[in-house]
Design a protein around this motif. Structure first.
Motif, PDB file in Angstrom:
ATOM      1  N   SER A   1      -9.828  -1.765  -2.727  1.00 10.87           N
ATOM      2  CA  SER A   1     -10.145  -1.168  -1.345  1.00 10.87           C
ATOM      3  C   SER A   1     -11.406  -1.700  -0.678  1.00 10.87           C
ATOM      4  CB  SER A   1     -10.171   0.325  -1.617  1.00 10.87           C
ATOM      5  OG  SER A   1      -8.897   0.817  -2.083  1.00 10.87           O
TER       6      SER A   1
ATOM      7  N   VAL B   1      -4.213   1.161  -4.205  1.00 17.17           N
ATOM      8  CA  VAL B   1      -3.712   1.249  -5.424  1.00 17.17           C
ATOM      9  C   VAL B   1      -4.007   2.558  -6.056  1.00 17.17           C
ATOM     10  CG1 VAL B   1      -3.506   0.451  -7.890  1.00 17.17           C
ATOM     11  CG2 VAL B   1      -3.716  -1.259  -5.897  1.00 17.17           C
TER      12      VAL B   1
ATOM     13  N   HIS C   1      -5.652   5.144  -0.375  1.00 20.18           N
ATOM     14  CA  HIS C   1      -6.148   4.194  -1.298  1.00 20.18           C
ATOM     15  C   HIS C   1      -5.038   2.896  -1.512  1.00 20.18           C
ATOM     16  CE1 HIS C   1      -9.453   6.731  -2.154  1.00 20.18           C
ATOM     17  NE2 HIS C   1      -8.798   7.688  -2.471  1.00 20.18           N
TER      18      HIS C   1
ATOM     19  N   GLY D   1      -0.244   2.897  -3.365  1.00 22.10           N
ATOM     20  CA  GLY D   1      -1.304   3.550  -3.242  1.00 22.10           C
ATOM     21  C   GLY D   1      -1.018   4.980  -2.417  1.00 22.10           C
TER      22      GLY D   1
ATOM     23  N   ILE E   1       0.800  -1.216   0.002  1.00 20.64           N
ATOM     24  CA  ILE E   1      -0.186   0.057  -0.056  1.00 20.64           C
ATOM     25  C   ILE E   1       0.971   1.106   0.014  1.00 20.64           C
ATOM     26  CG2 ILE E   1      -1.879   1.279   1.223  1.00 20.64           C
ATOM     27  CD1 ILE E   1      -2.843  -1.322   2.373  1.00 20.64           C
TER      28      ILE E   1
END
Length: 236
Positions: free
Chosen positions: A235, A227, A225, A221, A217
């Motif tokens: 998510s 990604v 989020h 991300g 993450i």
């Protein structure tokens, strides 16, 4: 079995930050902050509550296409068939709800599963039944289909981001297996204690896996989020 049409409008900006399978983890260690944060968030996820009875749903069906903010001829008035629990069906429920797709949320009582199982494509749930009667199956493929269909970036058009979404969802399947394998053969109390220790103690199988999720993450991300910088099916 009872069916419901779901047409809830949800604020998704800060509500859904974690794949539903993370709920399998009994406790997350403070030393893994992203997983701990996501685990806390998912515990507060608002379920796509049923808002209409089965009899009322028939009346809504005729106007469903115009009542949604993001109509989809493919998915409108589809039926999601799953057990009365989050499990592998909740992320699909959430994706349909986020996309503004009215659907019948059919929940199969466990006592009825023996009769329903032979009618499913693979002997498993969830199953997504389209308005034309077609039946589709396998949870991750259904979630991907919904994400691609409703648009809005829920399943990325960028092929590399899409791969990262798929990679994370596959990893969540592995996480579920990792948790399940801990404490096998022990009493219920012993198994629960073993799983908690595996989560909290550095070097524990689950702790190690959560660390990998945390790193993923952090690398792929942003803004909370999993990604990219917006909501995706990874998510949910």
């Amino acid at each position: 079995m009872r069916g419901f049409v779901v047409t809830i409008s949800l604020s998704i900006a800060a509500s859904f930050r974690c794949h539903a399978l993370l709920i399998n983890v009994p406790v997350t260690p403070p030393s893994i902050p992203r997983c701990s944060s996501h685990h806390t968030r998912i515990a507060r996820h608002p379920s796509p509550n049923t808002v209409l009875s089965a009899s009322e749903s028939k009346e809504l069906d005729t106007t469903a296409t115009t009542s949604t903010t993001n109509p989809s001829l493919l998915l409108t008035n589809c039926k999601l068939i799953y057990f009365p629990l989050p499990g592998r069906g909740e992320a699909i429920r959430l994706a349909l709800t986020i996309g503004g797709i009215p659907f019948v949320d059919e929940r199969v009582p466990f006592r009825s599963w023996g009769n329903v199982k032979p009618t499913t494509p693979w002997g498993t749930l969830p199953v997504l039944e389209l308005a034309d009667g077609s039946r589709l199956a396998q949870a991750r493929s259904l979630l991907r289909l919904v994400g691609q269909t409703v648009g809005g970036g829920l399943y990325p058009e960028n092929v590399l981001l899409a791969q990262r979404v798929d990679e994370f969802m596959d990893a969540m399947e592995d996480l579920g297996d990792t948790v399940t394998n801990v404490g096998q053969g022990l009493s219920k109390e012993g198994m629960e204690a073993a799983r908690e220790a595996s989560c909290l103690e550095p070097g524990g199988e689950v702790h190690t896996f959560l660390g990998k999720i945390d790193a993923f993450i952090g690398e792929h991300g942003s803004g909370g989020h999993v990604v990219g910088d917006q909501m995706t099916i990874a998510s949910l």
